[in-house]
Design a protein around this motif. Structure first.
Motif, PDB file in Angstrom:
ATOM      1  N   GLU A 206       0.654  -0.931   0.226  1.00 56.74           N
ATOM      2  CA  GLU A 206       0.240  -0.360   0.080  1.00 56.74           C
ATOM      3  C   GLU A 206       0.907   1.472   0.155  1.00 56.74           C
ATOM      4  N   GLU A 207       1.613   1.493   1.137  1.00 56.84           N
ATOM      5  CA  GLU A 207       2.460   2.537   1.263  1.00 56.84           C
ATOM      6  C   GLU A 207       3.781   2.658  -0.605  1.00 56.84           C
ATOM      7  N   GLU A 208       3.824   1.953  -1.036  1.00 58.07           N
ATOM      8  CA  GLU A 208       4.583   1.695  -1.955  1.00 58.07           C
ATOM      9  C   GLU A 208       3.720   2.271  -3.540  1.00 58.07           C
ATOM     10  N   LEU A 209       2.708   2.099  -2.825  1.00 58.27           N
ATOM     11  CA  LEU A 209       1.856   2.251  -4.319  1.00 58.27           C
ATOM     12  C   LEU A 209       1.098   3.904  -3.921  1.00 58.27           C
ATOM     13  N   GLU A 210       0.871   4.142  -2.910  1.00 63.69           N
ATOM     14  CA  GLU A 210       0.754   5.087  -3.128  1.00 63.69           C
ATOM     15  C   GLU A 210       1.639   6.469  -3.430  1.00 63.69           C
ATOM     16  N   ARG A 211       2.920   5.962  -3.307  1.00 64.13           N
ATOM     17  CA  ARG A 211       3.917   6.813  -3.350  1.00 64.13           C
ATOM     18  C   ARG A 211       4.297   6.879  -5.705  1.00 64.13           C
ATOM     19  N   SER A 212       3.688   6.175  -5.865  1.00 69.33           N
ATOM     20  CA  SER A 212       4.103   5.011  -7.129  1.00 69.33           C
ATOM     21  C   SER A 212       3.757   5.735  -8.916  1.00 69.33           C
ATOM     22  N   THR A 213       4.966   6.969  -8.574  1.00 66.19           N
ATOM     23  CA  THR A 213       4.047   7.307 -10.525  1.00 66.19           C
ATOM     24  C   THR A 213       3.563   6.806 -11.094  1.00 66.19           C
ATOM     25  N   LEU A 214       3.666   4.711 -11.809  1.00 68.46           N
ATOM     26  CA  LEU A 214       3.354   4.394 -12.139  1.00 68.46           C
ATOM     27  C   LEU A 214       1.679   4.276 -11.899  1.00 68.46           C
ATOM     28  N   ALA A 215       1.684   3.776 -10.752  1.00 70.77           N
ATOM     29  CA  ALA A 215       0.371   3.667  -9.983  1.00 70.77           C
ATOM     30  C   ALA A 215      -0.597   5.514 -10.120  1.00 70.77           C
ATOM     31  N   THR A 216       0.171   5.979 -10.107  1.00 70.48           N
ATOM     32  CA  THR A 216      -1.056   7.345 -10.701  1.00 70.48           C
ATOM     33  C   THR A 216      -1.255   7.632 -12.122  1.00 70.48           C
ATOM     34  N   LYS A 217       0.147   7.484 -12.986  1.00 68.39           N
ATOM     35  CA  LYS A 217      -0.889   7.134 -14.496  1.00 68.39           C
ATOM     36  C   LYS A 217      -1.695   5.931 -14.457  1.00 68.39           C
ATOM     37  N   LEU A 218      -1.751   4.995 -13.898  1.00 66.25           N
ATOM     38  CA  LEU A 218      -2.691   4.154 -14.520  1.00 66.25           C
ATOM     39  C   LEU A 218      -3.787   4.418 -13.274  1.00 66.25           C
ATOM     40  N   ASN A 219      -3.906   4.893 -12.602  1.00 71.37           N
ATOM     41  CA  ASN A 219      -5.424   5.332 -12.239  1.00 71.37           C
ATOM     42  C   ASN A 219      -6.165   5.900 -12.721  1.00 71.37           C
ATOM     43  N   GLY A 220      -5.486   6.794 -13.558  1.00 76.67           N
ATOM     44  CA  GLY A 220      -6.388   7.951 -14.798  1.00 76.67           C
ATOM     45  C   GLY A 220      -6.819   6.678 -15.726  1.00 76.67           C
ATOM     46  N   TYR A 221      -5.462   5.677 -15.983  1.00 75.45           N
ATOM     47  CA  TYR A 221      -5.664   4.970 -17.116  1.00 75.45           C
ATOM     48  C   TYR A 221      -7.291   3.994 -16.856  1.00 75.45           C
ATOM     49  N   ALA A 222      -7.164   3.445 -15.827  1.00 71.82           N
ATOM     50  CA  ALA A 222      -8.236   2.607 -15.047  1.00 71.82           C
ATOM     51  C   ALA A 222      -9.689   3.821 -15.313  1.00 71.82           C
ATOM     52  N   ALA A 223      -9.192   4.857 -14.859  1.00 78.24           N
ATOM     53  CA  ALA A 223     -10.671   5.071 -14.750  1.00 78.24           C
ATOM     54  C   ALA A 223     -10.880   5.740 -16.715  1.00 78.24           C
ATOM     55  N   GLU A 224     -10.529   6.037 -17.710  1.00 80.09           N
ATOM     56  CA  GLU A 224     -10.175   6.495 -18.840  1.00 80.09           C
ATOM     57  C   GLU A 224     -10.613   7.118 -18.723  1.00 80.09           C
ATOM     58  N   LEU A 225      -9.520   8.211 -18.125  1.00 75.26           N
ATOM     59  CA  LEU A 225      -9.852   9.234 -17.958  1.00 75.26           C
ATOM     60  C   LEU A 225      -7.974  10.288 -19.401  1.00 75.26           C
ATOM     61  N   CYS A 226      -7.352   8.887 -19.595  1.00 74.14           N
ATOM     62  CA  CYS A 226      -6.547   9.568 -20.177  1.00 74.14           C
ATOM     63  C   CYS A 226      -6.787   9.919 -21.655  1.00 74.14           C
ATOM     64  N   PRO A 227      -5.333  10.775 -22.597  1.00 71.20           N
ATOM     65  CA  PRO A 227      -5.880  11.738 -22.998  1.00 71.20           C
ATOM     66  C   PRO A 227      -5.534  10.397 -24.565  1.00 71.20           C
ATOM     67  N   SER A 228      -6.840  10.406 -25.946  1.00 69.26           N
ATOM     68  CA  SER A 228      -6.885   8.861 -26.774  1.00 69.26           C
ATOM     69  C   SER A 228      -5.275   8.010 -26.795  1.00 69.26           C
ATOM     70  N   ARG A 229      -4.145   9.204 -26.890  1.00 71.44           N
ATOM     71  CA  ARG A 229      -3.144   8.333 -27.526  1.00 71.44           C
ATOM     72  C   ARG A 229      -2.347   7.887 -26.052  1.00 71.44           C
ATOM     73  N   THR A 230      -2.341   8.339 -25.065  1.00 76.89           N
ATOM     74  CA  THR A 230      -2.305   7.769 -24.639  1.00 76.89           C
ATOM     75  C   THR A 230      -3.017   6.310 -23.758  1.00 76.89           C
ATOM     76  N   GLN A 231      -3.600   6.334 -23.618  1.00 75.76           N
ATOM     77  CA  GLN A 231      -4.434   4.965 -23.417  1.00 75.76           C
ATOM     78  C   GLN A 231      -3.768   4.040 -24.763  1.00 75.76           C
ATOM     79  N   ARG A 232      -4.106   4.452 -26.217  1.00 72.58           N
ATOM     80  CA  ARG A 232      -3.541   3.304 -26.719  1.00 72.58           C
ATOM     81  C   ARG A 232      -2.060   3.219 -26.539  1.00 72.58           C
ATOM     82  N   ARG A 233      -1.255   3.727 -26.108  1.00 71.90           N
ATOM     83  CA  ARG A 233       0.389   2.814 -25.714  1.00 71.90           C
ATOM     84  C   ARG A 233      -0.325   2.813 -24.253  1.00 71.90           C
ATOM     85  N   ILE A 234      -0.994   2.613 -22.961  1.00 74.09           N
ATOM     86  CA  ILE A 234      -0.689   1.567 -22.237  1.00 74.09           C
ATOM     87  C   ILE A 234      -1.642   0.108 -22.998  1.00 74.09           C
TER      88      ILE A 234
END
Length: 252
Positions: A206-234
């Motif tokens: 949990e502690e690493e997840l909260e501080r993770s830059t990757l988790a921050t970006k994937l949190n946006g991806y999971a909510a489908e709030l990334c720009p379409s190009r970023t969503q497709r790249r992930i």
């Protein structure tokens, strides 16, 4: 009511992934190996003169995801601010608002760009809530850390108001007094609704997840709030991991 937001859903792409996992699990030759834990390699903090900004724009679950995919965002944390109660909690936050604290690299993104994302991510003209979430805790606020931020916030609010005179922009501009991080279960909420993505990351504590830059970006991806190009790249990176059968997702 808040409970209504607990509804679980998957994007069509993630649904296809889950179906793939079920298929692979039935075939030992094609099975994917999930690691118990793959810690994220920390970035060199000395090369990142990070700055912070705090915004309130409705439910902090979705607010956090709204900023996650922006270039230059290093990490996000949900919490409480804007009130007088000491040590607020989710079930007892007093007069505080639900907020998201954004840590960003000013060499990549500036406060002006964060303000643009803020206005684009909610209805600043809605009174006493956002969408189906009604209450003082969901009010719209830009928190500032100094005169420069206050000036930029005021100018951006005037610009937003000028787009239409038929209703009033309700957003408040306040000097940030204190930010109280919310309980762990509220951090990276959208990402946690997709256990498959958590497994691809290596099941971070949990502690690493909260501080993770990757988790921050994937949190946006999971909510489908990334720009379409970023969503497709992930999408492509995850698809590649599934094909290889070795799910270590270190960056996107």
């Amino acid at each position: 009511m808040k409970v209504a937001k607990i509804t679980y859903f998957f994007s069509p792409f993630l649904f296809d992934f889950l179906c793939t996992i079920i298929l692979l699990s039935s075939n030992p030759v094609l099975s994917i190996r999930f690691p118990d834990r793959i810690p994220e390699v920390p970035k060199d903090a000395s090369n990142q003169p990070l700055q912070t900004a705090v915004f309130a724009l409705g439910s902090f679950w979705r607010s956090e995801a709204s900023f996650g995919c922006l270039n230059g965002i290093v990490r996000t944390t949900v919490g409480y601010a804007g009130g007088s109660k000491a040590n607020p909690e989710y079930r007892n936050l007093g007069d505080h608002a639900e907020c998201v604290q954004v840590e960003y690299d000013p060499r990549v993104i500036g406060f002006r760009q964060l303000l643009e994302a803020f206005w684009a991510s909610h209805d600043s003209r809605q009174v006493f809530g956002q969408g189906p979430d009604v209450g003082n805790q969901y009010r719209s606020i830009i928190f500032t850390n100094g005169t420069k931020d206050s000036r930029l916030a005021a100018v951006s609010k005037e610009r937003e108001q000028s787009k239409s005179k038929s209703s009033i922009v309700t957003t408040q501009i306040q000097q940030l007094e204190a930010f109280y991080p919310a309980e762990p279960e509220h951090q990276k909420f959208e990402l946690k609704r997709n256990p498959f993505l958590l497994q691809l990351m290596g099941n971070l504590p949990e502690e690493e997840l909260e501080r993770s830059t990757l988790a921050t970006k994937l949190n946006g991806y999971a909510a489908e709030l990334c720009p379409s190009r970023t969503q497709r790249r992930i999408d492509a990176k995850i698809n590649d991991i599934i094909k290889k059968g070795w799910p270590i997702l270190r960056d996107v």
